[in-house]
Scaffold this motif. Structure first.
Motif, short mmCIF file in Angstrom:
data_model
loop_
_atom_site.label_atom_id
_atom_site.label_comp_id
_atom_site.label_asym_id
_atom_site.label_seq_id
_atom_site.Cartn_x
_atom_site.Cartn_y
_atom_site.Cartn_z
N SER A 33 -27.46 1.05 39.79
CA SER A 33 -28.05 -0.14 40.11
C SER A 33 -29.60 -1.00 39.56
CB SER A 33 -29.17 0.32 41.64
OG SER A 33 -29.58 -0.64 41.79
N ARG A 34 -29.33 -2.37 39.13
CA ARG A 34 -29.60 -2.88 38.21
C ARG A 34 -31.26 -3.55 39.04
NH1 ARG A 34 -26.68 -7.90 34.57
NH2 ARG A 34 -28.91 -6.83 33.23
N SER A 35 -30.78 -3.68 40.37
CA SER A 35 -32.08 -4.27 41.23
C SER A 35 -33.39 -2.95 40.67
CB SER A 35 -31.46 -4.58 42.34
OG SER A 35 -30.49 -3.62 42.67
N ILE A 36 -32.74 -1.50 41.15
CA ILE A 36 -33.43 -0.79 41.34
C ILE A 36 -34.18 -0.48 40.24
CG2 ILE A 36 -33.90 2.19 42.13
CD1 ILE A 36 -31.68 1.42 44.07
N GLN A 89 -32.61 6.94 40.16
CA GLN A 89 -32.04 6.58 41.69
C GLN A 89 -31.37 5.12 41.46
OE1 GLN A 89 -35.27 6.12 45.59
NE2 GLN A 89 -36.81 6.10 43.14
N ALA A 90 -31.91 4.53 40.56
CA ALA A 90 -30.37 3.96 39.56
C ALA A 90 -29.78 4.28 39.44
CB ALA A 90 -31.31 3.09 38.57
N LYS A 91 -29.24 5.35 39.07
CA LYS A 91 -28.30 6.52 38.13
C LYS A 91 -27.63 7.10 38.54
CE LYS A 91 -28.60 3.68 34.28
NZ LYS A 91 -27.21 3.21 33.51
N VAL A 92 -28.86 8.12 39.79
CA VAL A 92 -27.90 9.97 39.86
C VAL A 92 -28.01 9.70 41.65
CG1 VAL A 92 -28.24 11.98 39.81
CG2 VAL A 92 -29.48 10.55 38.44
N TYR A 93 -26.44 9.27 41.97
CA TYR A 93 -26.63 8.47 43.30
C TYR A 93 -24.30 9.12 43.79
CZ TYR A 93 -24.49 3.96 41.93
OH TYR A 93 -24.19 3.53 41.67
N ARG A 100 -30.99 -4.96 29.64
CA ARG A 100 -32.27 -4.48 30.55
C ARG A 100 -33.49 -5.69 30.86
NH1 ARG A 100 -28.51 -1.43 31.05
NH2 ARG A 100 -28.07 -2.11 32.51
N GLY A 101 -33.66 -6.42 29.25
CA GLY A 101 -34.90 -7.02 29.41
C GLY A 101 -34.71 -7.85 30.27
N GLU A 102 -33.31 -8.63 30.41
CA GLU A 102 -33.27 -9.67 31.76
C GLU A 102 -33.40 -8.87 33.45
OE1 GLU A 102 -29.23 -11.15 29.67
OE2 GLU A 102 -29.46 -9.97 31.37
N GLU A 103 -33.00 -7.64 33.10
CA GLU A 103 -33.55 -7.34 35.43
C GLU A 103 -34.53 -6.84 35.10
OE1 GLU A 103 -31.98 -2.68 33.91
OE2 GLU A 103 -30.79 -4.11 34.42
N SER A 104 -35.54 -7.01 33.93
CA SER A 104 -37.31 -6.11 33.99
C SER A 104 -38.53 -6.82 33.51
CB SER A 104 -37.01 -4.59 33.03
OG SER A 104 -38.31 -3.91 33.64
N ASP A 105 -39.29 -6.51 34.03
CA ASP A 105 -40.99 -7.43 33.90
C ASP A 105 -41.18 -6.45 32.33
OD1 ASP A 105 -41.40 -5.54 35.14
OD2 ASP A 105 -42.68 -6.32 36.43
N SER A 106 -40.35 -5.23 32.04
CA SER A 106 -41.10 -4.22 31.40
C SER A 106 -39.75 -4.55 29.81
CB SER A 106 -41.24 -3.05 31.45
OG SER A 106 -42.33 -3.47 32.92
N ALA A 107 -39.28 -5.78 29.14
CA ALA A 107 -38.76 -5.66 28.61
C ALA A 107 -38.50 -5.45 27.15
CB ALA A 107 -38.27 -6.73 27.88
#
Length: 311
Positions: A164-167, A177-181, A91-98
């Motif tokens: 979705s890691r990007s979302i 939105q990244a998890k529920v679809y 999660r830290g790798e993909e986000s600017d809020s690690a």
């Protein structure tokens, strides 16, 4: 392996029974109309019903039964996040809020989120999905807890919490939105009763992604690396919610590919949890690949790998 499953028999009737891989047979659970009905009952009663199934007339052979997702009615699927060290790092790798994920990992209160209603869940052989508006997508293999209306863990299963890691990486508030679809939640058809898994922490989770006949990714993690106890996660989930038809709780993943990997249409994801079960799903992109789920609400017996995968 011996477990509880929901299936369509050769006459198209949807039933709940006990299947045994060694015997290759499935027997009905006496007096149980559907999986929600089973999960309304106390654990002691469920154990008695599973034992009584051995004396029931055969419902058929496992290879003739069409497996269905082991959830129906008002049963909901929830999930926990950042429950393994690898998940915190990813999660830290993909986000600017690690630091946000670091705090969740170390906090007393776990991260829990809604994942799926019962009718949107897919099972073994049916497709999982990646969003058309996402650039970086991964399968997340997880131990699933099946919990009755009384907050008791009834059994264990395999879940793929496709994400979705990007979302999520763009903004942590986009997690729903990244998890529920459509196509974002898959459950293996078998529920292994809790009393048949004497040492859950001894198990291992393994996953591979096959692309074009070759392995594009593989990984494994020990269930002993799960930071939070299953009972702790269940306690937080049931603390302020009634679940009259029970619930499924995926416990988070310890296997996350690097940022250079993303799922592609045509990939096949294989997940195995030792002593619990296995799950295999092809990958499709976009919502249109799941329009069949709407019709399957009324006719679940028409589900299946051949009917589900779009042309």
């Amino acid at each position: 392996m011996r477990g509880i499953l929901r299936f369509a028999d050769t006459e198209g009737r949807v039933r709940v029974g006990v299947g045994d891989d060694d015997e290759g047979l499935v027997r009905p659970l006496p007096g149980v109309s559907d999986m929600a009905d089973l999960l309304r009952r106390p654990l002691a009663e469920i154990r008695e019903l599973v034992a009584a199934a051995s004396g029931e007339q055969l419902a058929g052979r496992l290879d003739e039964a069409a497996p269905l997702p082991p959830v129906d009615g008002g049963t909901e699927v929830w999930a926990g996040g950042v429950t393994y060290e690898r998940s915190r790092a990813a999660r830290g790798e993909e986000s600017d809020s690690a630091d946000l994920y670091d705090r969740v990992y170390d906090a007393v209160r776990p991260e829990l989120f809604f994942k799926s209603v019962a009718w949107r869940v897919v099972t073994d052989g049916e497709p999982i999905g990646i969003r058309a508006d996402s650039e970086l997508d991964v399968p997340e293999p997880e131990l699933a807890l099946y919990i009755n209306a009384h907050g008791e863990i009834v059994g264990y299963g395999v879940c793929d919490d496709v994400s979705s890691r990007s979302i999520e990486g763009e903004n942590a508030l986009y997690l729903p939105q990244a998890k529920v679809y459509a196509g974002g939640c898959a459950l293996a058809p078998f529920i292994v009763p809790v009393w048949e898994v004497p040492d859950l922490r001894a198990g291992r989770v393994r996953m591979s992604v096959v692309r074009g006949g070759r392995e594009a990714f593989s990984g494994e993690v020990a269930l002993s690396d799960l930071r939070r106890e299953p009972g702790e996660l269940v306690g937080y989930l049931f603390d302020c919610y009634p679940f009259p038809d029970g619930a499924v709780l995926a416990t988070g993943t310890g296997i996350v590919p690097g940022m250079d990997f993303t799922l592609q249409p045509g990939d096949v994801v294989d997940i195995d949890i030792s002593g619990v079960g296995a799950l295999r799903n092809p990958v499709v992109r976009g919502r249109q690949g799941f329009d069949w789920l709407v019709a399957a609400r009324a006719e679940p017996a028409r589900r299946g790998p051949g009917a589900a995968v779009p042309d």
